[in-house]
Design an enzyme around this catalytic site. Structure first.
Site, PDB file in Angstrom:
ATOM      1  N   LYS A 167       0.861  -1.181   0.000  1.00  0.00           N
ATOM      2  CA  LYS A 167       0.000   0.000   0.000  1.00  0.00           C
ATOM      3  C   LYS A 167       0.899   1.233   0.000  1.00  0.00           C
ATOM      4  CE  LYS A 167      -3.473   0.054   2.849  1.00  0.00           C
ATOM      5  NZ  LYS A 167      -4.297   0.203   4.053  1.00  0.00           N
ATOM      6  N   CYS A 180      -3.602  11.151 -10.029  1.00  0.00           N
ATOM      7  CA  CYS A 180      -3.641  10.273 -11.205  1.00  0.00           C
ATOM      8  C   CYS A 180      -2.530   9.220 -11.179  1.00  0.00           C
ATOM      9  CB  CYS A 180      -3.539  11.091 -12.492  1.00  0.00           C
ATOM     10  SG  CYS A 180      -1.910  11.798 -12.816  1.00  0.00           S
ATOM     11  N   CYS A 191       1.938  16.985  -7.483  1.00  0.00           N
ATOM     12  CA  CYS A 191       1.439  16.988  -8.860  1.00  0.00           C
ATOM     13  C   CYS A 191       2.414  17.745  -9.756  1.00  0.00           C
ATOM     14  CB  CYS A 191       0.060  17.652  -8.910  1.00  0.00           C
ATOM     15  SG  CYS A 191      -0.608  17.741 -10.574  1.00  0.00           S
ATOM     16  N   HIS A 232      -1.521  14.656 -15.166  1.00  0.00           N
ATOM     17  CA  HIS A 232      -2.924  14.266 -15.353  1.00  0.00           C
ATOM     18  C   HIS A 232      -3.485  14.826 -16.661  1.00  0.00           C
ATOM     19  CE1 HIS A 232      -3.015  18.127 -13.163  1.00  0.00           C
ATOM     20  NE2 HIS A 232      -4.063  18.383 -13.939  1.00  0.00           N
TER      21      HIS A 232
END
Length: 131
Positions: free
Chosen positions: A78, A97, A106, A110
């Site tokens: 995980k 994403c 980020c 995406h």
């Protein structure tokens, strides 16, 4: 039940016996237009049935693309990232994403993911409240 029995024991064998399958390849030249139409309809039905029954096993690539995380920390069972709230600046964007090269932050990956897949995923934006 008699209806189903009659279909399986009478109608299907009668239909299969009426399909104009020649004994040799040369026999295809002797078929009439009606026989060709009958043969094409039968062949199309069989091809569609085979395709629909085999299709779930053909597209393994589509099943691979359904995975969300394709490459980040695959050795872990995980993926969990802890961020201290005190370390946050005025604004920070986190990837949702799983395509970012700076994961968990980020980097705009995406946009290409959305263009390629038709998805609409965007970043998680955390911003301090203006006081």
């Amino acid at each position: 039940m008699e209806f189903l029995s009659k279909i399986v024991r009478v109608h299907i064998p009668d239909y299969l016996n009426s399909v104009p399958v020649p004994d040799s390849f040369g026999g295809f030249l002797d078929l009439t237009a009606g026989q060709w139409l009958h043969l094409f309809a039968f062949s199309g039905t069989v091809a569609a049935a085979v395709y629909m029954s085999v299709k779930p096993y053909l597209d393994k690539k589509d099943q691979k693309d359904q995975l969300v995380n394709l490459r980040i920390q695959k050795e872990s069972s995980k993926v969990v990232n802890m961020v201290d709230i005190e370390d946050l600046g005025n604004k920070v964007c986190y990837c949702r994403c799983w395509r970012s090269k700076k994961f968990p932050l980020c980097d705009g990956s995406h946009a290409k993911h959305n263009e390629d897949t038709g998805d609409n995923v965007g970043p998680l934006v955390l911003k301090r409240k203006d006081v």
